[in-house]
Design an enzyme around this catalytic site. Structure first.
Site, PDB file in Angstrom:
ATOM      1  N   SER A 128      12.007  36.008 -17.982  1.00  0.00           N
ATOM      2  CA  SER A 128      12.264  35.903 -19.425  1.00  0.00           C
ATOM      3  C   SER A 128      12.410  37.299 -20.026  1.00  0.00           C
ATOM      4  O   SER A 128      13.151  37.509 -20.978  1.00  0.00           O
ATOM      5  CB  SER A 128      11.113  35.171 -20.116  1.00  0.00           C
ATOM      6  N   LEU A 187      13.011  29.808 -21.017  1.00  0.00           N
ATOM      7  CA  LEU A 187      13.332  29.242 -19.699  1.00  0.00           C
ATOM      8  C   LEU A 187      14.584  29.845 -19.076  1.00  0.00           C
ATOM      9  O   LEU A 187      15.561  30.150 -19.748  1.00  0.00           O
ATOM     10  CB  LEU A 187      13.553  27.726 -19.827  1.00  0.00           C
ATOM     11  N   GLU A 242       7.109  32.581  -6.949  1.00  0.00           N
ATOM     12  CA  GLU A 242       6.636  33.697  -6.120  1.00  0.00           C
ATOM     13  C   GLU A 242       6.979  35.051  -6.738  1.00  0.00           C
ATOM     14  O   GLU A 242       6.516  36.076  -6.265  1.00  0.00           O
ATOM     15  CB  GLU A 242       7.264  33.620  -4.720  1.00  0.00           C
ATOM     16  N   LYS A 243       7.826  35.061  -7.771  1.00  0.00           N
ATOM     17  CA  LYS A 243       8.128  36.355  -8.408  1.00  0.00           C
ATOM     18  C   LYS A 243       6.825  36.989  -8.901  1.00  0.00           C
ATOM     19  O   LYS A 243       6.626  38.176  -8.783  1.00  0.00           O
ATOM     20  CB  LYS A 243       9.098  36.169  -9.575  1.00  0.00           C
ATOM     21  N   MET A 278      14.982  36.666 -11.636  1.00  0.00           N
ATOM     22  CA  MET A 278      15.073  36.103 -12.988  1.00  0.00           C
ATOM     23  C   MET A 278      13.716  36.200 -13.675  1.00  0.00           C
ATOM     24  O   MET A 278      12.679  35.946 -13.070  1.00  0.00           O
ATOM     25  CB  MET A 278      15.526  34.656 -12.917  1.00  0.00           C
ATOM     26  N   GLY A 334      14.725  30.085 -12.801  1.00  0.00           N
ATOM     27  CA  GLY A 334      13.482  30.121 -12.018  1.00  0.00           C
ATOM     28  C   GLY A 334      12.548  28.992 -12.449  1.00  0.00           C
ATOM     29  O   GLY A 334      12.000  28.259 -11.614  1.00  0.00           O
ATOM     30  N   HIS A 335      12.375  28.829 -13.782  1.00  0.00           N
ATOM     31  CA  HIS A 335      11.528  27.735 -14.269  1.00  0.00           C
ATOM     32  C   HIS A 335      12.113  26.383 -13.860  1.00  0.00           C
ATOM     33  O   HIS A 335      11.392  25.472 -13.466  1.00  0.00           O
ATOM     34  CB  HIS A 335      11.450  27.757 -15.800  1.00  0.00           C
ATOM     35  N   GLY A 381       7.786  29.272 -21.812  1.00  0.00           N
ATOM     36  CA  GLY A 381       9.096  29.141 -22.444  1.00  0.00           C
ATOM     37  C   GLY A 381      10.020  30.269 -22.024  1.00  0.00           C
ATOM     38  O   GLY A 381       9.803  30.905 -20.983  1.00  0.00           O
ATOM     39  N   GLN A 417      -0.106  36.723  -9.229  1.00  0.00           N
ATOM     40  CA  GLN A 417      -0.562  35.617 -10.075  1.00  0.00           C
ATOM     41  C   GLN A 417      -0.745  34.349  -9.232  1.00  0.00           C
ATOM     42  O   GLN A 417      -1.730  33.617  -9.384  1.00  0.00           O
ATOM     43  CB  GLN A 417       0.458  35.375 -11.191  1.00  0.00           C
TER      44      GLN A 417
HETATM   45  O1  PAF Z   1       3.889  32.845 -15.307  1.00  0.00           O
HETATM   46  C1  PAF Z   1       3.768  32.464 -16.491  1.00  0.00           C
HETATM   47  O2  PAF Z   1       4.735  32.108 -17.158  1.00  0.00           O
HETATM   48  C2  PAF Z   1       2.385  32.457 -17.129  1.00  0.00           C
HETATM   49  O3  PAF Z   1       1.600  33.514 -16.668  1.00  0.00           O
HETATM   50  C3  PAF Z   1       1.655  31.106 -16.952  1.00  0.00           C
HETATM   51  C4  PAF Z   1       1.368  30.815 -15.495  1.00  0.00           C
HETATM   52  C5  PAF Z   1       2.478  29.984 -17.560  1.00  0.00           C
HETATM   53  C6  PAF Z   1       0.296  31.159 -17.691  1.00  0.00           C
HETATM   54  O4  PAF Z   1       0.456  31.410 -19.050  1.00  0.00           O
END
Ligand code: PAF
Length: 278
Positions: free
Chosen positions: A186, A33, A148-149, A184, A36-37, A31, A153
């Protein structure tokens, strides 16, 4: 867009879609948002027939002293944005649905999880790898989309999907930036006015490091220079600035291989991370 909150309801919806031969894209989010999302949803819609987004602030990836309680939550706003982008289904479980009583299994991606971000946030990737494995197995999408930010991960998720034989394509999407270059996130909501003015220095600095390394400069020296530049610009703590192999995140041994400059630094209450290709 329908919202489902249980794994059973999610699976029922997805198996109906599968019956029609549709391909499914997954966009996991916590969330808060931003564009980027939304770019990940657009990428999913461009590549697959139906898009499932998830909204779950995953407690397992926050340490006790981190910002789980302060993390931006506005489900009504997020829902509007998901709908506006044409998301087909939203999975928004509560904590008990994702981690029912008795849940003890964790996914640990060795090595990659223990360096850079992993040194400063020792349980972070354990939480991310566990929740993303669960989401991938709950949805079984054809492709899943990550920004990619959060470059490390993305690599951790690619590794776990490969190691656990989860049949999914992990797609990395370019970082979305403000006009001033700030990536960007959250967590940018935590920045005050003064910090907002200083924040773009992170991107400008790692870009300069990448450019000079490309031109043959010594990477370690340039990373040390970057730490002092960020400190002068008002960052209260620089966790790392590092130039690493773009696939393994190990120190660069062979200058002909792709490399990445990655950084994490604190500005007030916000811990900003960013990275660029060399
Ligand atoms: O990048 C994120 O927002 C979180 O690490 C993810 C991949 C949704 C996992 O909770």
């Amino acid at each position: 867009m329908d919202t489902v909150r249980t794994v059973d309801a999610l699976r029922t919806r997805i198996s109906k879609w599968r019956g029609t031969g549709a391909t499914v894209g997954l966009v996991p989010t916590m969330g808060g948002l931003h564009d980027g999302h939304l770019s990940l949803i657009r990428a999913a819609k461009g590549q697959t027939d139906l898009t499932v987004a998830t909204l779950f602030v995953n407690p397992a990836q926050f340490a006790l002293d981190e910002d789980l309680n302060a993390y931006p939550r506005d489900e009504a706003r997020d829902l509007e944005l998901f709908v506006a982008e044409g998301t087909d289904l939203l999975f928004a479980p509560d904590v008990e649905e994702m981690y029912p009583v008795g849940h003890t299994t964790e996914v640990h991606v060795q090595g990659l999880s223990q360096i850079l971000e992993g040194e400063f946030r020792p349980r972070f990737f354990l939480g991310v790898a566990t929740v993303v494995s669960k989401l991938l197995l709950q949805v079984l999408p054809d492709a899943a989309f990550f920004g990619e930010k959060d470059y490390q991960q993305l690599l951790v998720i690619r590794r776990l999907a490969c190691d656990l034989n989860i049949p999914v394509e992990i797609v990395g999407a370019p970082t979305k930036r403000e006009a001033n270059g700030l990536a960007m996130s959250s967590r940018n909501q935590y920045l005050n006015e003064r910090e907002r003015r200083a924040a773009p220095t992170l991107y400008a600095t790692i870009n300069q490091v990448a450019e000079s390394v490309r031109d043959g400069a010594d990477a370690d020296k340039r990373c040390r220079w970057a730490v002092s530049r960020l400190t002068e610009a008002g960052f209260r703590q620089v966790d790392y600035v590092a130039c690493r192999d773009a696939e393994t995140l190990e120190p660069v041994e062979d200058s002909s291989r792709p490399a990445r400059v990655l950084a994490a630094a604190w500005l007030g209450k916000a811990r900003l991370i960013d990275n660029v290709a060399v």
